[in-house]
Scaffold this active site. Structure first.
Site, PDB file in Angstrom:
ATOM      1  N   GLY A  40       1.455  -1.255  -0.154  1.00 58.81           N
ATOM      2  CA  GLY A  40      -0.072  -0.158  -0.396  1.00 58.81           C
ATOM      3  C   GLY A  40       0.972   1.104   0.068  1.00 58.81           C
ATOM      4  CG  ASP A 245       4.129  -2.497  -4.489  1.00 59.37           C
ATOM      5  OD1 ASP A 245       3.719  -3.335  -4.768  1.00 59.37           O
ATOM      6  OD2 ASP A 245       4.943  -2.794  -3.679  1.00 59.37           O
ATOM      7  CB  SER A 284      13.871   1.160  -5.375  1.00 62.37           C
ATOM      8  OG  SER A 284      12.181   0.521  -5.271  1.00 62.37           O
TER       9      SER A 284
END
Ligand code: RIB
Length: 306
Positions: A40, A245, A284
């Site tokens: 999330g 993600d 990252s």
């Protein structure tokens, strides 16, 4: 239009290892680093870095201040992020091997303290046409999908980590955008081939849009009318954590912006490739400026059409 991310937050303890520990084996790690993570949190940061306005709904423990600070630094709205006194934040134990691959053990912690009442309260701040993004690292995911749909929000689901319960849930029919990988697609659709996964999801849920990532074979988008494919970029693999993600956040930000789909795929693929070439989870994730100015090239060996 607002984007509400109903999502997990984890403290990631990342161990560099020669190889993943095997059953019965004890190994020493080569190093340890702590990062802010959780699917999330990572996806909220990717959305924000792509330029979207994000509201993050989440639950953390008292020691989770670094998670709150991290999201605040990205100008993410935290009206629905609550700190609980009696439970630890979620955390992850992540091994990263010499090839940059990872394996993850999760502690759910405060992420599983969402109640149905919480979901109803949070949704009061949103209206028809807004977007709710979810992963599968919090409690009440199925309830939240259905409640958001009933209110007229568009629902984007990254069903990760996939469970049998979610894969078979009746709430799947309320999902507007599936953003998933082949393993998740197979669990939900019962099909193995990328094209068949898309067909089956569209058959069950006409009108949905499917964004399927195919690892080294890139990604494919289909919505029943159009199909677009994109390859992967040629980058050194340092750490694959949060690559999915990053893709999810950038994809949804591009869609919300109304970009042409081929451009959305290019942006999301570049962003996730840049994330793979760097260490850590949320650390990252590249900025939009980095994504737009990078000169990384598509890997010519990997044709997404094959
Ligand atoms: O997708 C990567 C994330 O998965 C990590 O940040 C870890 O916290 C787990 O949720």
């Amino acid at each position: 239009m607002k984007i509400l991310n109903f999502g997990s937050l984890n403290i990631d303890n990342v161990y560099q290892v020669e190889h993943f520990v095997r059953a019965g084996e004890t190994i020493s790690s080569l190093g340890l680093a702590n990062y802010c993570g959780g699917k999330g949190l990572n996806q909220s940061i990717a959305l924000a870095r792509a330029g979207a306005s994000v509201w993050h709904a989440g639950r953390i423990g008292k020691e989770g201040g670094m998670l709150r600070d991290r999201l605040a630094k990205e100008n993410i709205n935290l009206d629905y992020l609550e700190t609980l006194e009696d439970i630890q934040s979620g955390h992850a134990i992540i091994q990263v091997d010499q090839k940059g691959q990872n394996c993850i053990v999760l502690f759910k912690g405060a992420n599983y303290r969402f109640t149905e009442k919480d979901v109803d309260n949070i949704l009061e701040g949103f209206e028809a046409g807004d977007i709710m993004l979810l992963q599968n690292e919090t409690s009440c995911v199925e309830y939240a999908i259905e409640a958001a749909h009933k209110k007229g929000l568009k629902v984007a689901l990254n069903p990760s980590p996939i469970t049998d319960e979610l894969a078979k849930s009746p709430a799947m029919k309320y999902v507007d955008w599936f953003i998933l990988n082949e393993i998740e697609g197979e669990e939900i659709s019962g099909k193995q081939d990328g094209a068949e996964i898309c067909e089956e999801l569209l058959r069950r849920n006409p009108g949905c849009r499917v964004m399927l990532t195919l690892g080294k074979r890139g990604c494919v988008y289909c919505d029943g009318q159009q199909i677009f494919r994109h390859g992967i970029y040629d980058v050194p693999v340092v750490d694959t954590t949060a690559a999915g993600d990053t893709f999810t956040g950038y994809f949804l930000a591009g869609v919300a912006e109304g970009m042409e789909m081929p451009k959305v795929l290019e942006m999301a693929s570049k962003a996730s490739s840049l994330a793979v070439s760097r260490a850590g989870a949320s650390d990252s994730i590249p900025t939009r400026a980095e994504v737009e100015s990078t000169d990384i090239k598509l890997d010519p060996k990997l044709d997404p059409n094959k």
